[in-house]
Enzyme design. Structure first.
Site, PDB file in Angstrom:
ATOM      1  NE  ARG A  61      -1.669  -2.340   2.702  1.00  0.00           N
ATOM      2  CZ  ARG A  61      -1.910  -3.664   2.515  1.00  0.00           C
ATOM      3  NH1 ARG A  61      -3.040  -4.190   1.883  1.00  0.00           N
ATOM      4  NH2 ARG A  61      -0.999  -4.619   2.698  1.00  0.00           N
ATOM      5  CB  THR A  62       3.543   2.559   2.207  1.00  0.00           C
ATOM      6  OG1 THR A  62       2.749   1.992   3.435  1.00  0.00           O
ATOM      7  CG2 THR A  62       3.998   4.138   2.545  1.00  0.00           C
ATOM      8  CE  LYS A  91      27.351  -2.519  -6.411  1.00  0.00           C
ATOM      9  NZ  LYS A  91      27.579  -1.708  -7.624  1.00  0.00           N
ATOM     10  NE  ARG A 112       7.365   0.846   4.645  1.00  0.00           N
ATOM     11  CZ  ARG A 112       6.031   0.421   4.933  1.00  0.00           C
ATOM     12  NH1 ARG A 112       5.949  -0.885   4.241  1.00  0.00           N
ATOM     13  NH2 ARG A 112       5.214   1.075   5.086  1.00  0.00           N
ATOM     14  CG  HIS A 140       3.703   4.378   8.500  1.00  0.00           C
ATOM     15  ND1 HIS A 140       3.925   4.857   7.378  1.00  0.00           N
ATOM     16  CD2 HIS A 140       3.258   2.829   7.962  1.00  0.00           C
ATOM     17  CE1 HIS A 140       3.176   4.146   6.340  1.00  0.00           C
ATOM     18  NE2 HIS A 140       3.148   3.047   6.499  1.00  0.00           N
TER      19      HIS A 140
END
Ligand code: NCD
Length: 313
Positions: A61-62, A91, A112, A140
Protein backbone atom coordinates in the site's frame (compact mmCIF):
# COMPACT_ATOMS: atom_id res chain seq x y z
CA UNK A 1 12.44 22.29 3.91
CA UNK A 2 9.14 20.51 4.64
CA UNK A 3 10.39 17.03 5.42
CA UNK A 4 7.75 14.65 6.74
CA UNK A 5 9.52 12.59 9.39
CA UNK A 6 7.08 12.25 12.30
CA UNK A 7 3.50 13.24 13.11
CA UNK A 8 4.91 15.02 16.18
CA UNK A 9 6.35 17.68 13.90
CA UNK A 10 2.93 19.04 12.91
CA UNK A 11 0.93 21.84 14.48
CA UNK A 12 -2.79 21.18 14.76
CA UNK A 13 -3.46 23.87 12.13
CA UNK A 14 -1.20 22.03 9.66
CA UNK A 15 -2.96 18.74 10.34
CA UNK A 16 -6.32 20.39 9.69
CA UNK A 17 -5.03 21.85 6.44
CA UNK A 18 -3.69 18.45 5.36
CA UNK A 19 -7.02 16.78 6.14
CA UNK A 20 -8.88 19.44 4.15
CA UNK A 21 -6.46 19.10 1.23
CA UNK A 22 -6.87 15.31 1.32
CA UNK A 23 -10.66 15.72 1.11
CA UNK A 24 -10.18 18.03 -1.87
CA UNK A 25 -7.97 15.45 -3.57
CA UNK A 26 -10.57 12.76 -2.96
CA UNK A 27 -13.31 14.90 -4.42
CA UNK A 28 -11.25 15.89 -7.45
CA UNK A 29 -10.27 12.28 -8.21
CA UNK A 30 -13.83 11.01 -7.81
CA UNK A 31 -15.18 13.75 -10.07
CA UNK A 32 -12.56 12.97 -12.67
CA UNK A 33 -13.26 9.24 -12.60
CA UNK A 34 -16.96 9.77 -13.34
CA UNK A 35 -17.86 9.11 -16.93
CA UNK A 36 -17.99 12.42 -18.76
CA UNK A 37 -16.73 14.09 -15.60
CA UNK A 38 -14.96 17.41 -15.95
CA UNK A 39 -11.18 17.21 -16.22
CA UNK A 40 -9.72 19.15 -13.36
CA UNK A 41 -6.35 20.61 -12.70
CA UNK A 42 -4.82 18.07 -10.32
CA UNK A 43 -2.62 16.66 -13.07
CA UNK A 44 -0.91 20.03 -13.29
CA UNK A 45 0.01 20.18 -9.59
CA UNK A 46 3.28 18.26 -9.81
CA UNK A 47 3.93 18.49 -13.53
CA UNK A 48 7.66 18.21 -14.30
CA UNK A 49 8.43 16.91 -10.80
CA UNK A 50 10.15 13.58 -10.15
CA UNK A 51 9.41 11.58 -6.99
CA UNK A 52 11.89 8.92 -5.83
CA UNK A 53 10.56 6.00 -3.80
CA UNK A 54 13.18 3.89 -2.07
CA UNK A 55 12.00 1.03 0.13
CA UNK A 56 14.33 -1.14 2.21
CA UNK A 57 11.35 -3.06 3.66
CA UNK A 58 8.41 -4.75 1.92
CA UNK A 59 5.37 -2.65 1.09
CA UNK A 60 2.21 -2.92 -0.98
CA UNK A 61 0.00 0.00 0.00
CA UNK A 62 2.49 2.65 1.05
CA UNK A 63 4.80 2.46 -1.94
CA UNK A 64 2.18 1.88 -4.61
CA UNK A 65 -0.17 4.53 -3.24
CA UNK A 66 2.65 7.10 -3.03
CA UNK A 67 3.55 6.26 -6.62
CA UNK A 68 -0.10 6.45 -7.72
CA UNK A 69 -0.47 9.75 -5.86
CA UNK A 70 2.56 11.15 -7.70
CA UNK A 71 1.26 9.96 -11.08
CA UNK A 72 -2.23 11.38 -10.46
CA UNK A 73 -0.65 14.76 -9.68
CA UNK A 74 1.27 14.66 -12.95
CA UNK A 75 4.71 13.80 -11.51
CA UNK A 76 7.02 11.05 -12.71
CA UNK A 77 8.35 8.32 -10.44
CA UNK A 78 11.69 6.58 -9.98
CA UNK A 79 11.58 3.65 -7.65
CA UNK A 80 13.79 1.12 -5.86
CA UNK A 81 12.06 -1.70 -4.04
CA UNK A 82 13.96 -4.27 -2.03
CA UNK A 83 16.61 -1.59 -1.78
CA UNK A 84 18.62 -3.51 0.81
CA UNK A 85 19.69 -5.89 -1.95
CA UNK A 86 18.85 -3.99 -5.14
CA UNK A 87 20.57 -0.67 -4.39
CA UNK A 88 24.18 0.12 -3.54
CA UNK A 89 23.26 -0.23 0.13
CA UNK A 90 24.00 -3.90 -0.54
CA UNK A 91 27.60 -2.92 -1.33
CA UNK A 92 27.85 -0.96 1.89
CA UNK A 93 26.81 2.55 0.82
CA UNK A 94 25.55 4.66 3.72
CA UNK A 95 22.02 6.02 3.80
CA UNK A 96 23.53 9.53 3.73
CA UNK A 97 25.35 8.90 0.44
CA UNK A 98 22.32 7.18 -1.10
CA UNK A 99 20.19 10.16 -0.06
CA UNK A 100 22.61 12.66 -1.59
CA UNK A 101 22.34 10.83 -4.91
CA UNK A 102 18.55 10.57 -4.86
CA UNK A 103 18.32 14.29 -4.16
CA UNK A 104 20.35 14.98 -7.27
CA UNK A 105 17.79 13.09 -9.39
CA UNK A 106 14.40 13.72 -7.80
CA UNK A 107 12.39 16.58 -6.27
CA UNK A 108 11.29 14.57 -3.21
CA UNK A 109 12.30 11.22 -1.70
CA UNK A 110 9.87 8.76 -0.11
CA UNK A 111 11.85 6.33 2.06
CA UNK A 112 11.13 3.22 4.15
CA UNK A 113 13.84 1.59 6.25
CA UNK A 114 13.96 -1.03 9.03
CA UNK A 115 16.09 1.17 11.31
CA UNK A 116 14.40 3.76 13.51
CA UNK A 117 15.79 7.23 12.86
CA UNK A 118 16.84 6.61 9.26
CA UNK A 119 14.49 9.17 7.73
CA UNK A 120 15.80 11.79 10.13
CA UNK A 121 19.40 10.88 9.30
CA UNK A 122 18.59 11.15 5.60
CA UNK A 123 16.89 14.53 6.09
CA UNK A 124 20.08 15.91 7.68
CA UNK A 125 22.00 15.61 4.41
CA UNK A 126 19.08 15.94 1.98
CA UNK A 127 18.70 18.88 -0.36
CA UNK A 128 15.12 17.83 -1.23
CA UNK A 129 12.20 16.92 1.04
CA UNK A 130 12.33 13.47 2.66
CA UNK A 131 9.05 11.69 3.37
CA UNK A 132 9.29 8.94 5.96
CA UNK A 133 7.31 5.91 4.77
CA UNK A 134 8.14 3.98 7.96
CA UNK A 135 11.39 3.79 9.96
CA UNK A 136 11.53 0.62 12.00
CA UNK A 137 9.04 0.60 14.85
CA UNK A 138 9.32 4.36 15.20
CA UNK A 139 7.05 6.40 12.90
CA UNK A 140 4.85 6.13 9.81
CA UNK A 141 3.42 9.63 9.45
CA UNK A 142 1.45 9.18 6.21
CA UNK A 143 -0.32 6.18 7.79
CA UNK A 144 -1.10 8.18 10.93
CA UNK A 145 -2.67 10.92 8.85
CA UNK A 146 -4.70 8.54 6.70
CA UNK A 147 -5.93 6.84 9.86
CA UNK A 148 -6.98 10.21 11.26
CA UNK A 149 -8.70 11.06 7.97
CA UNK A 150 -10.58 7.74 8.12
CA UNK A 151 -11.78 8.35 11.69
CA UNK A 152 -12.92 11.87 10.83
CA UNK A 153 -14.78 10.70 7.74
CA UNK A 154 -16.73 8.21 9.83
CA UNK A 155 -17.34 10.05 13.10
CA UNK A 156 -17.38 13.62 11.72
CA UNK A 157 -15.23 14.63 14.68
CA UNK A 158 -11.84 13.91 16.19
CA UNK A 159 -12.57 14.61 19.83
CA UNK A 160 -14.46 12.74 22.57
CA UNK A 161 -13.61 9.36 21.08
CA UNK A 162 -12.54 6.06 22.61
CA UNK A 163 -9.91 4.37 20.51
CA UNK A 164 -8.86 0.81 21.24
CA UNK A 165 -5.52 -0.43 19.90
CA UNK A 166 -4.99 -4.18 19.84
CA UNK A 167 -2.00 -6.45 19.23
CA UNK A 168 1.67 -5.58 18.84
CA UNK A 169 1.65 -2.12 20.38
CA UNK A 170 5.36 -2.16 21.19
CA UNK A 171 6.37 -2.35 17.54
CA UNK A 172 3.50 -0.52 15.88
CA UNK A 173 4.84 2.55 14.10
CA UNK A 174 1.30 3.26 12.91
CA UNK A 175 0.12 3.59 16.54
CA UNK A 176 3.17 5.72 17.36
CA UNK A 177 2.11 8.09 14.57
CA UNK A 178 -1.66 8.11 15.14
CA UNK A 179 -1.76 8.66 18.92
CA UNK A 180 0.08 12.05 18.84
CA UNK A 181 -2.39 13.22 16.18
CA UNK A 182 -5.41 12.16 18.25
CA UNK A 183 -3.88 13.91 21.25
CA UNK A 184 -4.26 17.23 19.45
CA UNK A 185 -8.01 16.90 20.08
CA UNK A 186 -9.86 17.06 23.39
CA UNK A 187 -11.10 14.20 25.53
CA UNK A 188 -9.95 11.21 23.54
CA UNK A 189 -9.42 8.03 25.56
CA UNK A 190 -7.30 5.03 24.69
CA UNK A 191 -7.47 1.34 25.48
CA UNK A 192 -4.20 -0.46 24.80
CA UNK A 193 -4.84 -4.20 24.56
CA UNK A 194 -1.83 -6.45 24.10
CA UNK A 195 -0.02 -9.46 25.51
CA UNK A 196 2.41 -8.27 28.19
CA UNK A 197 5.41 -8.93 25.93
CA UNK A 198 4.06 -6.43 23.39
CA UNK A 199 2.96 -3.62 25.70
CA UNK A 200 3.79 -0.06 24.78
CA UNK A 201 7.21 1.16 25.77
CA UNK A 202 7.18 2.91 29.15
CA UNK A 203 8.64 6.08 27.59
CA UNK A 204 5.51 6.30 25.42
CA UNK A 205 3.04 5.71 28.28
CA UNK A 206 4.97 8.05 30.63
CA UNK A 207 4.62 10.77 28.05
CA UNK A 208 0.85 10.18 27.93
CA UNK A 209 0.71 10.34 31.74
CA UNK A 210 2.63 13.62 31.75
CA UNK A 211 0.16 15.02 29.25
CA UNK A 212 -2.75 13.79 31.39
CA UNK A 213 -4.15 11.69 28.54
CA UNK A 214 -6.62 9.03 29.69
CA UNK A 215 -5.61 5.46 28.85
CA UNK A 216 -5.98 1.90 30.09
CA UNK A 217 -3.57 -0.97 29.44
CA UNK A 218 -5.04 -4.46 29.60
CA UNK A 219 -5.16 -7.94 28.12
CA UNK A 220 -8.94 -8.06 27.95
CA UNK A 221 -10.44 -7.04 24.62
CA UNK A 222 -14.02 -8.15 25.31
CA UNK A 223 -14.29 -5.77 28.23
CA UNK A 224 -13.67 -2.63 26.16
CA UNK A 225 -15.47 -3.48 22.92
CA UNK A 226 -18.79 -1.95 24.01
CA UNK A 227 -17.33 1.50 24.64
CA UNK A 228 -15.02 1.66 21.61
CA UNK A 229 -15.59 4.14 18.76
CA UNK A 230 -12.57 3.06 16.72
CA UNK A 231 -11.08 -0.41 17.08
CA UNK A 232 -7.56 -0.45 15.67
CA UNK A 233 -6.18 -3.96 15.13
CA UNK A 234 -2.47 -4.40 14.40
CA UNK A 235 -0.31 -7.17 12.98
CA UNK A 236 2.30 -8.78 15.23
CA UNK A 237 5.47 -7.46 13.58
CA UNK A 238 7.28 -10.72 12.89
CA UNK A 239 10.24 -8.92 11.33
CA UNK A 240 11.04 -7.14 14.63
CA UNK A 241 11.52 -10.38 16.62
CA UNK A 242 15.04 -11.70 17.15
CA UNK A 243 13.86 -15.25 17.89
CA UNK A 244 11.16 -17.11 15.93
CA UNK A 245 9.91 -18.84 19.08
CA UNK A 246 9.14 -15.50 20.75
CA UNK A 247 7.02 -14.56 17.74
CA UNK A 248 5.25 -17.93 17.69
CA UNK A 249 4.30 -17.47 21.33
CA UNK A 250 2.41 -14.20 20.82
CA UNK A 251 1.43 -14.17 17.15
CA UNK A 252 -2.23 -15.13 17.62
CA UNK A 253 -2.82 -13.43 20.96
CA UNK A 254 -5.75 -11.35 19.71
CA UNK A 255 -8.05 -12.28 16.85
CA UNK A 256 -11.16 -10.26 16.11
CA UNK A 257 -13.95 -12.72 15.37
CA UNK A 258 -17.50 -12.41 14.06
CA UNK A 259 -18.75 -13.25 17.55
CA UNK A 260 -17.11 -10.05 18.88
CA UNK A 261 -19.11 -7.82 16.55
CA UNK A 262 -22.36 -7.97 18.51
CA UNK A 263 -20.60 -6.42 21.49
CA UNK A 264 -19.54 -3.39 19.47
CA UNK A 265 -21.34 -0.07 19.03
CA UNK A 266 -23.46 0.25 15.89
CA UNK A 267 -21.45 3.24 14.70
CA UNK A 268 -18.00 1.93 15.64
CA UNK A 269 -15.31 1.57 13.01
CA UNK A 270 -12.91 -1.37 12.67
CA UNK A 271 -9.50 -0.36 11.40
CA UNK A 272 -6.22 -2.10 10.51
CA UNK A 273 -3.26 -0.58 8.66
CA UNK A 274 -2.93 -3.87 6.73
CA UNK A 275 -1.48 -6.31 5.81
CA UNK A 276 -3.71 -8.51 7.92
CA UNK A 277 -2.37 -11.93 8.79
CA UNK A 278 -4.58 -13.56 11.44
CA UNK A 279 -5.79 -10.62 13.49
CA UNK A 280 -9.20 -10.26 11.86
CA UNK A 281 -11.29 -13.22 10.83
CA UNK A 282 -12.31 -13.02 7.16
CA UNK A 283 -15.98 -13.20 8.18
CA UNK A 284 -15.65 -9.73 9.78
CA UNK A 285 -15.07 -8.17 6.34
CA UNK A 286 -18.78 -8.31 5.47
CA UNK A 287 -19.72 -6.15 8.47
CA UNK A 288 -20.34 -2.52 7.43
CA UNK A 289 -18.16 -1.38 10.35
CA UNK A 290 -15.12 -3.09 8.81
CA UNK A 291 -13.30 -0.08 7.40
CA UNK A 292 -9.79 -1.35 6.69
CA UNK A 293 -10.03 -1.47 2.92
CA UNK A 294 -11.67 1.97 2.78
CA UNK A 295 -8.95 3.12 5.19
CA UNK A 296 -6.24 1.95 2.76
CA UNK A 297 -8.00 3.73 -0.12
CA UNK A 298 -7.95 6.95 1.86
CA UNK A 299 -4.17 6.65 1.80
CA UNK A 300 -4.16 7.78 -1.80
CA UNK A 301 -5.82 11.14 -1.11
CA UNK A 302 -3.72 11.77 1.98
CA UNK A 303 -0.49 10.95 0.14
CA UNK A 304 -1.48 13.26 -2.70
CA UNK A 305 -1.91 16.01 -0.11
CA UNK A 306 1.42 15.16 1.55
CA UNK A 307 3.33 15.28 -1.73
CA UNK A 308 1.91 18.75 -2.41
CA UNK A 309 2.79 19.81 1.14
CA UNK A 310 6.38 18.52 0.86
CA UNK A 311 6.85 20.27 -2.47
CA UNK A 312 5.33 23.51 -1.22
CA UNK A 313 2.45 23.40 -3.70
C1 NCD B 1 2.09 -1.03 8.30
C2 NCD B 1 3.58 -0.75 8.40
O1 NCD B 1 4.31 -0.97 7.43
O2 NCD B 1 3.95 -0.30 9.46
N1 NCD B 1 1.66 -1.28 6.98
C3 NCD B 1 1.34 -0.23 6.18
O3 NCD B 1 2.16 0.58 5.84
N2 NCD B 1 0.06 -0.11 5.81
C4 NCD B 1 1.63 -2.08 9.26
C5 NCD B 1 2.23 -3.44 9.17
O4 NCD B 1 3.09 -3.73 8.35
O5 NCD B 1 1.80 -4.28 9.95
Amino acid sequence: MPNIISTKQFKKSEVEKLLALSALMEKACLLESKKGGKKNKIKACLEDKIIACIFFEPSTRTRLSFETAALKLGAKVISAENAGISSSAYKGETIEDTTRMLCSYADAVVMRHPRAGTAEAAAKVATKPIINAGDGANQHPSQGLLDLYTIKKKHKRLDNLTITFVGDLLNSRTLHSLVPLLNMYKNNKFNFISPKELKLDSAFTNDLKNKKIKFVESENLDEVLGSTDALYMTRVQKERFARAKDYEKVKDSFILKVQHLKKMKKDAIIMHPLPRVNEIEIGVDADPRAAYFRQAENGLWVRMALLCYALGI
